[in-house]
Scaffold this active site. Structure first.
Site, short mmCIF file in Angstrom:
data_model
loop_
_atom_site.label_atom_id
_atom_site.label_comp_id
_atom_site.label_asym_id
_atom_site.label_seq_id
_atom_site.Cartn_x
_atom_site.Cartn_y
_atom_site.Cartn_z
N THR A 72 -25.17 -27.20 -58.46
CA THR A 72 -26.28 -26.87 -57.57
C THR A 72 -27.57 -27.44 -58.12
O THR A 72 -27.67 -27.74 -59.30
CB THR A 72 -26.48 -25.36 -57.42
OG1 THR A 72 -26.90 -24.84 -58.68
CG2 THR A 72 -25.22 -24.67 -56.97
N THR A 79 -27.96 -23.64 -66.85
CA THR A 79 -27.96 -24.52 -65.69
C THR A 79 -28.60 -23.80 -64.51
O THR A 79 -28.52 -22.58 -64.41
CB THR A 79 -26.51 -24.89 -65.33
OG1 THR A 79 -25.90 -25.39 -66.50
CG2 THR A 79 -26.44 -25.94 -64.24
N HIS A 80 -29.16 -24.58 -63.61
CA HIS A 80 -29.88 -24.01 -62.48
C HIS A 80 -29.11 -22.89 -61.77
O HIS A 80 -29.61 -21.78 -61.61
CB HIS A 80 -30.24 -25.10 -61.48
CG HIS A 80 -30.68 -24.56 -60.16
ND1 HIS A 80 -29.81 -24.44 -59.10
CD2 HIS A 80 -31.84 -24.01 -59.78
CE1 HIS A 80 -30.47 -23.88 -58.10
NE2 HIS A 80 -31.69 -23.62 -58.49
N GLY A 81 -27.87 -23.19 -61.35
CA GLY A 81 -27.09 -22.21 -60.59
C GLY A 81 -26.89 -20.91 -61.37
O GLY A 81 -26.93 -19.81 -60.80
#
Lengths: 777, 177
Positions: free
Chosen positions: B100, B123-125
């Site tokens: 994502t 991580t972003h997600g």
């Protein structure tokens, strides 16, 4: 009869469109002087003439209309109907004459044995290219040992008909290939009555090793092997050293052989102890394979069908091994290099557009300048492109014993899956560390940068709020300045120069201020995890402490979008429009300024702040939300459907923040001493203040990309006006790099100013002429 | 006037055709590469490629393993999403995707759980999943092909496990912890 109905096997006119994939590859090999059996190609035009003469096209269209490609029964029904028509349709006389003429010419070809009825192999040759990860090969029919005129014409028609098997129809439907425009070529070649035959891979298809050739061999015709009926011999050749490194003899219990008078027969063999192909032929075949790969396909690994008869080798077909991931161009196998996927680190598995690749490579060059390295896009070999994805060469870091300790830890922090991949190669004898990987000068530079970052991180630990707020202000100023300067540019050359300048300003100034904040925040996070693991036996609590983090730009964006949704919900006119129209129509209205005022104003404010974001935003070539607002509008519509107040993002966020506060208290209470409790509280407060900044560097880069992209799009519009590009947005993503790498004064300068530009009379005149030329012809 | 212009612009006009051909060729290469779903995480210059993320094999209890990044356990229907622009997630569905970026974030609002093929703790997600309190397991090898839309799964974001459950026909998510 037009000459295009048949093509000779070495015809210079063969293309994918008229000879199909198999045909065009055979022609390539024949023209390169490789041993290809004599033959000819029945071109796709013959198929089209057959279809037209029998009026089959309307029937195909009707049979496929409304056929759901997911419904196997419907597919079979449509297929059977179409193929029934094909079987009953006669070949137009001039078509059969052309095919039989070519057949007779083949019979008298002095390269083939002279007989009254030359036995031939008849193979379909599809015009659809094999796609990565999947292969269309073998989905159309092959007829072996076809003898005589009638049998040949029937085989050709049966090949055409195989274009319409249920499987072929479904494949095209799945991959978006137009069913109405497909056509098929047919390859007719003198039958090689092979003593042995099989498949050769110019790279090891299992491991990917490009230096190994793998040969599967069986007795008789290769079809037994291709269809998986026999267990073949397997030979592995080290194609660099020209040496057989492995021989595994298979049972080869069956062999397919041609029958006198046509057709084939399957015989049983007791051949487990017999090597199907002698050593000399194995090595010669491996050399032929490498020649095909190198001379005809730019080194792309090939899968080649071959036959051996009367002491001679023949190549029957070549196609790319589509399952192998491509290597970066110009990368030598030795010394061994380790390439690490940047895409996985970015969570993006799509390929980068050429412009996106350039943006990252140029950014890397700016980082290089920061570290005192002076290289160019052409000279650098640290960031490489393969299959459109970006790979970093981490070999120097692995080969240096100190750097290695750091390098092997990074993937685990960002992407544990990548760490696992890295660990699987660390023991390779060619990757053992010494002091060779990094020069003392490079280490000194790294040490200098590390000390700057370290000192500033200590400052951030001492006074996180004011340090953070100062950096955020500076970032906003940087973007505002960049936007102003971008607006003042008028030529492509100026724009490319500004793009370059922005990198350096970011890398030399801001990155070194931003990074220490992250280091301090992340270090606090890892200290908390360490304390939690020690005192509680698990670090789950620290994940709770990371909830509802403030100063996270992505969260802020989401909350802003939620606010926009609230504005729309509260305004009856806006709410009605968003409830009734689809996202694309609303996007059009938004661009034209036709939304109800509250919605228009709120969405405009959102786009001003976040419009440079978008799907796969790290690729500069991909469109931004402000170019195509439909995605954002679709999201707003889904937000309007949320009626559970507990699900609202702001409520969820505040709830997360409360959970985090409670988790901090729990962790602090669990500490054995007051001193350590104080330490836990300190780390927790630093983490809450700074870890949310994790998304800020990327957001800043994306904002910078927004400025660069808007600027390039203006040049793109100029070039559309000038007739060079068809569309400013997408075309330019695929082309800027050429101008960038090989600057062309004619295009870089002011000549391509659009007519509205005020830069000078002569330029205007030239542009006008350019435009007129484009419009009139 | 047109003749004069055509004369002067002849060489450039030929260039124009070349630029367009170049654009068309690059667009075709890009389009073909975009279809590729399995991308090596690591490659060696001799051609060896390493694709696998975590949990390439199911464990002895039949679970698919990955990296636990957002605690909690949830059951729900799988929704495999490759492009967030035209994805509609029913409330409580398990979002299964390659990876994502921020443009995906709004989908998290409806998701009951998250499974990604790439990613780690920061991580972003993963960050957003924790923000929303959605159980998440990431770095799962070939998750978007091994899990199918409509399958019922249990996602354990505490231990990093995904178990495919016998289908019961019920679509609602049950958060157990």
């Amino acid at each position: 009869m037009t000459p295009s109905v048949t093509l000779s096997i070495d015809s210079p006119d063969a293309t994918l469109a008229n000879a199909g994939g198999k045909g065009v590859n055979l022609v390539k090999m024949a023209r390169a002087g490789l041993p290809v059996p004599p033959g000819f190609i029945v071109a796709t035009d013959a198929y089209r003439q057959f279809v037209a003469a029998n009026d089959l096209q309307p029937f195909i269209v009707i049979a496929l209309a409304d056929t759901n490609s997911d419904d196997p029964v419907a597919l079979e029904t449509a297929s059977a109907a179409i193929r029934g028509r094909f079987a009953a349709a006669p070949l137009p006389p001039d078509l059969s004459t052309a095919i039989l003429d070519a057949y007779r010419a083949l019979t008298t070809d002095d390269r083939s044995p002279v007989t009254d009825h030359l036995p031939v192999a008849v193979r379909s040759s599809a015009t659809a290219e094999d796609l990565p990860d999947m292969s269309f090969a073998g989905q159309q029919d092959t007829f072996l040992n076809v003898v005589g005129d009638a049998a040949l014409l029937k085989a050709v028609r049966d090949c055409w008909s195989s274009l319409w098997t249920a499987r072929a129809i479904a494949y095209r439907a799945r991959n978006g290939i137009d069913q109405a425009s497909v056509a098929l070529a047919v390859v007719v070649q003198a039958m090689v009555e092979s003593e042995a035959s099989g498949v050769l891979f110019t790279a090891n298809p299992l491991t990917g090793r490009r230096g190994e050739t793998v040969i599967d061999a069986t007795l008789g015709l290769g079809e037994a092997l291709v269809s998986g009926q026999v267990e073949p011999d397997q030979y592995v050749v080290d194609s660099v050293a020209g040496r057989i490194v492995e021989r595994r003899l298979g049972a080869k219990a069956l062999a397919i052989r041609g029958q006198a008078g046509g057709g084939t027969v399957t015989v049983e063999n007791d051949a487990a102890g017999v090597q199907a192909l002698p050593d000399g032929a194995i090595l010669e075949l491996a050399r032929l394979g490498k020649r095909v790969e190198r001379d005809l396909y730019d080194g792309a690994p090939q899968d080649i069908e071959w036959a051996w008869a009367g002491g001679r080798l023949y190549l029957l077909q070549a196609r790319a091994i589509t399952s192998l991931y491509p290597l970066p161009a110009g990368l030598a196998a030795r010394p061994l290099h380790v390439l690490f996927s940047v895409n996985h680190m970015q969570g993006m598995l799509d390929p980068f557009t050429p412009l996106g690749q350039d943006f990252l490579i140029e950014a890397f060059l700016a980082i290089g300048r920061l570290a005192g390295k002076d290289f160019t896009a052409a000279s650098q070999r640290d960031v490489l492109i393969a299959g459109g994805r970006i790979y970093a060469d981490i070999t120097p870091g692995l080969r240096h014993d100190l750097a290695r300790r750091l390098v092997v830890r990074i993937p685990g922090v960002i992407e544990p899956g990548s760490e696992q991949a890295l660990f699987s190669v660390l023991d390779d004898p060619d990757l053992q560390p010494d002091r060779s990987g990094l020069s003392p000068a490079a280490l000194r530079t790294l040490a200098r940068l590390a000390s700057i970052v370290g000192r500033r991180a200590v400052l951030a630990m001492r006074d996180p709020v004011s340090q953070r707020d100062a950096v955020v202000r500076e970032l906003d100023l940087f973007i505002a300045n960049a936007t102003r300067r971008a607006a003042a540019t008028t030529t492509l050359a100026q724009r490319l120069a500004l793009w370059q300048t922005l990198y350096d300003e970011f890398a030399f100034g801001l990155a070194l201020k931003l990074l220490p904040l992250l280091v301090a925040g992340m270090m606090s996070f890892y200290q908390l995890r360490r304390l939690a693991r020690r005192e509680l036996g698990s670090d789950l609590l620290t994940l709770e402490i990371a909830r509802g983090l403030p100063h996270n730009v992505t969260t802020e964006m989401d909350l802003t979008l939620w606010t926009v949704a609230q504005v729309i919900r509260d305004d009856p006119a806006s709410a009605a429009r968003f409830g009734a129209e689809d996202a694309a129509a609303l996007a059009e209205d938004f661009r034209a300024g036709r939304l109800p005022l509250p919605a228009q104003v709120a969405l405009t404010a959102f786009m001003d702040r976040y419009g440079m974001r978008g799907l796969a935003e790290i690729d500069l070539g991909r469109p931004r939300w402000r170019e195509d607002p439909a995605h954002v509008i679709g999201v707003l519509q889904s937000y309007l459907g949320i009626d559970d107040p507990q699900q609202a993002p702001d409520v969820v966020f505040r709830r997360g923040a409360r959970v985090a506060e409670a988790a901090i208290e729990e962790l602090v209470q669990a500490m054995p001493s007051a001193a350590e409790a104080g330490l836990a509280r300190l780390f927790a407060s630093r983490m809450r203040a700074l870890a949310g900044m994790r998304e800020t560097p990327k957001f800043t880069i994306v904002r910078m990309m927004g400025v660069v992209r808007a600027m390039l799009l203006r040049s793109g519009e100029d070039l559309v006006v000038a007739g060079v590009l068809a569309r400013p947005t997408t075309s330019s993503s695929f082309i800027w790099r050429s101008w960038r790498r090989w600057p062309r004064p004619g295009l870089m300068g002011s000549k391509f100013q659009p007519a509205r530009s005020e830069t000078g009379q002569s330029e205007k005149l030239e542009t006008c002429q350019c435009v007129r030329l484009e419009r009139t012809g | 006037m047109r003749e004069v212009g055509a004369d002067r612009l002849k060489p450039r006009h030929r260039d124009t055709g070349q630029w367009r051909a170049l654009v068309a060729e690059r667009r075709q290469v890009y389009g073909r590469e975009k279809l590729r779903r399995q991308i090596p995480r690591l490659m060696l210059s001799d051609g060896r490629a390493f694709y696998e993320g975590l949990g390439a094999q199911v464990d002895s209890e039949g679970a698919i393993n990955g990296s636990p990044v957002s605690p909690g356990v949830v059951e729900g229907m799988v929704r495999v999403v490759l492009d967030p622009r035209n994805a509609q997630l029913a409330l409580g569905e398990i979002l299964v995707c390659p990876g994502t970026d921020p443009s995906w974030t709004p989908l998290f609002l409806a998701a009951g759980g998250l499974v990604m093929e790439v990613g780690g703790l920061m991580t972003h997600g993963s960050v957003v999943a924790r923000e929303y309190g959605i159980p998440a397991v990431v770095g799962v090898n070939e998750a978007t092909t091994r899990l199918k839309t409509g399958q019922r799964v249990r996602v354990d974001g505490t231990r990093g496990r995904i178990v495919v459950l016998p289908s019961t026909g019920s679509g609602s998510a049950v958060v157990m912890g």
